[in-house]
Write an enzyme that holds these catalytic residues in place. Structure first.
Site, PDB file in Angstrom:
ATOM      1  N   GLU A 123      38.678  -0.517 -65.092  1.00  0.00           N
ATOM      2  CA  GLU A 123      38.764  -1.158 -66.544  1.00  0.00           C
ATOM      3  C   GLU A 123      38.749  -0.039 -67.492  1.00  0.00           C
ATOM      4  O   GLU A 123      38.961   1.040 -67.188  1.00  0.00           O
ATOM      5  CB  GLU A 123      37.551  -1.993 -66.784  1.00  0.00           C
ATOM      6  CG  GLU A 123      37.336  -3.272 -65.910  1.00  0.00           C
ATOM      7  CD  GLU A 123      36.219  -3.979 -66.505  1.00  0.00           C
ATOM      8  OE1 GLU A 123      36.222  -5.451 -66.455  1.00  0.00           O
ATOM      9  OE2 GLU A 123      35.104  -3.658 -66.582  1.00  0.00           O
ATOM     10  N   HIS A 137      35.121  -7.992 -78.117  1.00  0.00           N
ATOM     11  CA  HIS A 137      36.228  -7.944 -76.920  1.00  0.00           C
ATOM     12  C   HIS A 137      37.372  -8.372 -77.557  1.00  0.00           C
ATOM     13  O   HIS A 137      37.649  -9.199 -78.331  1.00  0.00           O
ATOM     14  CB  HIS A 137      35.788  -9.063 -76.062  1.00  0.00           C
ATOM     15  CG  HIS A 137      36.407  -8.815 -74.623  1.00  0.00           C
ATOM     16  ND1 HIS A 137      37.556  -8.980 -74.536  1.00  0.00           N
ATOM     17  CD2 HIS A 137      35.906  -8.336 -73.718  1.00  0.00           C
ATOM     18  CE1 HIS A 137      38.058  -8.491 -73.373  1.00  0.00           C
ATOM     19  NE2 HIS A 137      36.901  -8.195 -72.630  1.00  0.00           N
ATOM     20  N   ARG A 139      37.501  -0.108 -76.154  1.00  0.00           N
ATOM     21  CA  ARG A 139      37.521  -1.683 -76.703  1.00  0.00           C
ATOM     22  C   ARG A 139      37.634  -1.423 -78.189  1.00  0.00           C
ATOM     23  O   ARG A 139      38.224  -2.460 -78.601  1.00  0.00           O
ATOM     24  CB  ARG A 139      36.302  -2.408 -76.357  1.00  0.00           C
ATOM     25  CG  ARG A 139      36.362  -2.849 -74.919  1.00  0.00           C
ATOM     26  CD  ARG A 139      35.328  -3.669 -74.554  1.00  0.00           C
ATOM     27  NE  ARG A 139      35.576  -4.232 -73.268  1.00  0.00           N
ATOM     28  CZ  ARG A 139      34.538  -5.000 -72.701  1.00  0.00           C
ATOM     29  NH1 ARG A 139      33.259  -5.134 -73.270  1.00  0.00           N
ATOM     30  NH2 ARG A 139      34.464  -5.599 -71.410  1.00  0.00           N
ATOM     31  N   HIS A 165      31.425  -9.970 -78.788  1.00  0.00           N
ATOM     32  CA  HIS A 165      31.129 -10.081 -77.406  1.00  0.00           C
ATOM     33  C   HIS A 165      29.869  -9.337 -76.877  1.00  0.00           C
ATOM     34  O   HIS A 165      29.144 -10.061 -76.187  1.00  0.00           O
ATOM     35  CB  HIS A 165      32.332  -9.315 -76.804  1.00  0.00           C
ATOM     36  CG  HIS A 165      32.421  -9.479 -75.234  1.00  0.00           C
ATOM     37  ND1 HIS A 165      32.263 -10.621 -74.650  1.00  0.00           N
ATOM     38  CD2 HIS A 165      32.221  -8.350 -74.367  1.00  0.00           C
ATOM     39  CE1 HIS A 165      32.088 -10.350 -73.243  1.00  0.00           C
ATOM     40  NE2 HIS A 165      32.459  -9.105 -72.994  1.00  0.00           N
ATOM     41  N   ARG A 216      29.994   0.426 -76.140  1.00  0.00           N
ATOM     42  CA  ARG A 216      29.726   0.407 -74.737  1.00  0.00           C
ATOM     43  C   ARG A 216      31.024   0.213 -73.791  1.00  0.00           C
ATOM     44  O   ARG A 216      31.999  -0.127 -74.181  1.00  0.00           O
ATOM     45  CB  ARG A 216      29.222  -1.180 -74.448  1.00  0.00           C
ATOM     46  CG  ARG A 216      28.831  -1.437 -73.009  1.00  0.00           C
ATOM     47  CD  ARG A 216      28.465  -2.842 -73.081  1.00  0.00           C
ATOM     48  NE  ARG A 216      29.401  -3.888 -73.177  1.00  0.00           N
ATOM     49  CZ  ARG A 216      30.251  -4.589 -72.467  1.00  0.00           C
ATOM     50  NH1 ARG A 216      30.145  -4.405 -71.050  1.00  0.00           N
ATOM     51  NH2 ARG A 216      30.950  -5.551 -72.922  1.00  0.00           N
TER      52      ARG A 216
END
Length: 540
Positions: A125, A244, A290, A349, A384
């Site tokens: 990811e 997100h 992100r 998110h 994160r």
């Protein structure tokens, strides 16, 4: 049954529970299982597992289990993504215990994907340097993990589950937490019940529902953080909200999610003109951190160019088999991801902030532990790393269980006539009141992906007005959390990770540190700001 339950749970319970766990998501259930056979009571507002963000997590759990990957690489990626505020010792502890927690989940029946030789399959990811995401059928990790844990919890006799109970207050004697007050949503006994306890574990989830566009369930409205703040707990990193990048933009609340694993699989982001707009923004393009991708998409949508996830070439005809959850979301909304682009938009998110905890999950209040998204452990920093959230939840849930076992070696037994209480029909269906809708719009407009000083000050004034007019205690907890996010964001005069200000667009080296706040400090800052004509030039 109602008469029996009323007798068992009068307003003041004559017994004392060993441990009360608030929340039925991954962190709460895992902690309860690790505490077995010690008697534990889980209080959850929704049916067990239903109101938990954990069940909606798609990609999986980050763990350095592949040959060639290491804990140090995992830590390095976590620190890089965290934008300068990660507690490296906490991140190393978390990454170092990942493999053991994966083994626990396997024992609890989680069907993680394996290759033909029986080894755990891993995917990559964004912002990970290695393939290390342990998942289930492409995008079913959260659902599969929660199903396995819920089944195991229901088969564990030491765990009592009380469903349909909204915890509203943490009880304290001085600085020591000694129980909670909960409201029965289904009318099965007294409206409010007092539950004393030797230890309370807060696992009540995050804050996504404070925002108009979110991937979180309606239960994720920051209530646990607000309760802890009212009891005097120290909060940390409250300004850092993660959006997100690729919620599916079809007007749903909550918004369905297009997992990050799709971009790890090679799917690209394009605008209406077919331009891959992330390429000039970051060297990792779609696999940038992100916050970077979220801002890139936000600017495209705001400018009217639109943002779309193109999976036609990278996934194509195998979409339904490889990513069944996202495929179902798309089909439900009239999109065929095999042949069509998926419209996307950033959505609230995950919350990096929350109740400050140490390496054993202890809060600043004696007798109160916390785990999962309700906490700020320092593992995530300002942004994160993907799939570290489920890992953090199980690592610190296990550490809390071990800590409580050591501190309370002799457990007390209560006569439990009912191991669990099934939720029938609640009087709170998650529908927003007018005040909640106002709060959500304010948070999205002024404390969202892109923030401004003037906008945030106006937003804080609206939150304070809602506070003055509020008469509902559950909403009070949400307002407190929103207010602490607002004050913390106003006080950070820079941009870092999930916190981006157009009036302070660059990071400041001397501010590369965590932030801490109490409710008392936040209230005073807000009052001083209003008294000083909305000036934010106050001590941080």
């Amino acid at each position: 049954m109602t008469e029996q339950l009323s007798f068992l749970r009068p307003v003041t319970w004559m017994g004392t529970d060993d441990v009360i766990i608030i929340g039925g998501g991954l962190a709460g259930l895992f902690c309860a299982l690790k505490l077995a056979p010690r008697p534990v009571t889980i209080l959850t507002a929704a049916s067990l597992g239903r109101g938990a963000s954990s069940a909606w997590a798609q990609a999986g759990i980050a763990a350095a289990v592949k040959e060639g990957d290491t804990v140090e690489k995992h830590v390095a990626d976590t620190v890089t993504a965290g934008a300068g505020t990660v507690d490296e010792n906490i991140a190393r502890l978390m990454a170092g215990q990942a493999a053991d927690r994966i083994d626990d989940l396997l024992r609890f029946g989680v069907p993680f994907d394996r290759d033909l030789e029986g080894r755990l399959e891993v995917a990559r990811e964004a912002a990970h340097s290695e393939e290390r995401i342990v998942g289930v059928q492409g995008d079913k990790a959260g659902k599969a993990i929660m199903e396995a844990l819920v089944a195991t919890v229901r088969d564990t006799p030491s765990i009592r589950v009380l469903e349909g109970y909204v915890v509203q207050d943490i009880l304290t004697q001085g600085k020591y937490v000694d129980g909670v007050v909960a409201r029965d949503q289904a009318g099965r006994g007294p409206n409010k019940i007092r539950l004393p306890a030797r230890a309370v574990v807060m696992a009540a989830g995050g804050v996504g529902h404070l925002y108009s566009v979110t991937t979180n369930p309606s239960e994720a409205r920051g209530g646990g953080i607000g309760m802890a703040a009212r009891a005097g707990a120290i909060l940390a990193d409250m300004e850092f909200v993660q959006f997100h990048p690729t919620a599916i933009n079809v007007g749903k609340d909550p918004a369905p999610l297009a997992t990050e694993a799709l971009r790890g699989h090679g799917c690209t982001l394009v605008n209406d003109a077919g331009e891959r707009f992330m390429v000039p923004i970051h060297h990792d393009a779609e696999l940038a951190p992100r916050d970077v991708v979220a801002r890139g998409i936000f600017e495209q949508v705001k400018s009217g160019k639109g943002a779309w996830l193109d999976c036609r070439e990278a996934v194509g005809a195998t979409f339904a088999e490889e990513f069944p959850t996202v495929f179902a979301y798309c089909k439900e909304n009239g999109i065929d991801p095999v042949t069509e682009l998926i419209p996307v938009i950033p959505a609230a998110h995950y919350f990096m902030g929350g109740i400050l905890t140490d390496a054993n999950g202890r809060s600043s209040l004696d007798g109160l532990w916390a785990c999962g998204e309700v906490t700020s452990t320092g593992a995530h920093g300002a942004n994160r790393l993907a799939s570290n959230s489920l890992l953090e939840a199980v690592v610190f849930a296990a550490r809390i269980a071990e800590d409580i076992q050591g501190l309370l070696p002799a457990h007390k037994l209560n006569p439990w006539a009912q191991d669990s209480v099934e939720l029938t029909e609640a009087d709170d269906d998650g529908t927003d009141t007018e005040a909640m809708a106002t709060l959500r719009k304010t948070m999205s407009d002024e404390f969202g992906v892109v923030r401004t000083g003037e906008g945030m000050k106006a937003g804080l004034a609206i939150i304070m007005e809602l506070e003055r007019n509020n008469q509902r205690q559950r909403f009070d907890n949400a307002l407190i959390t929103a207010k602490m996010i607002a004050v913390s964001a106003i006080r950070r005069h820079e941009s870092r990770g999930g916190h981006y200000r157009t009036d302070y667009p660059e990071p400041v080296a001397e501010l590369a540190k965590r932030s801490f706040i109490t409710k008392k400090q936040g209230d005073q800052f807000a009052e001083d700001m209003i008294a000083n004509g909305n000036s934010e030039k106050l001590s941080v």
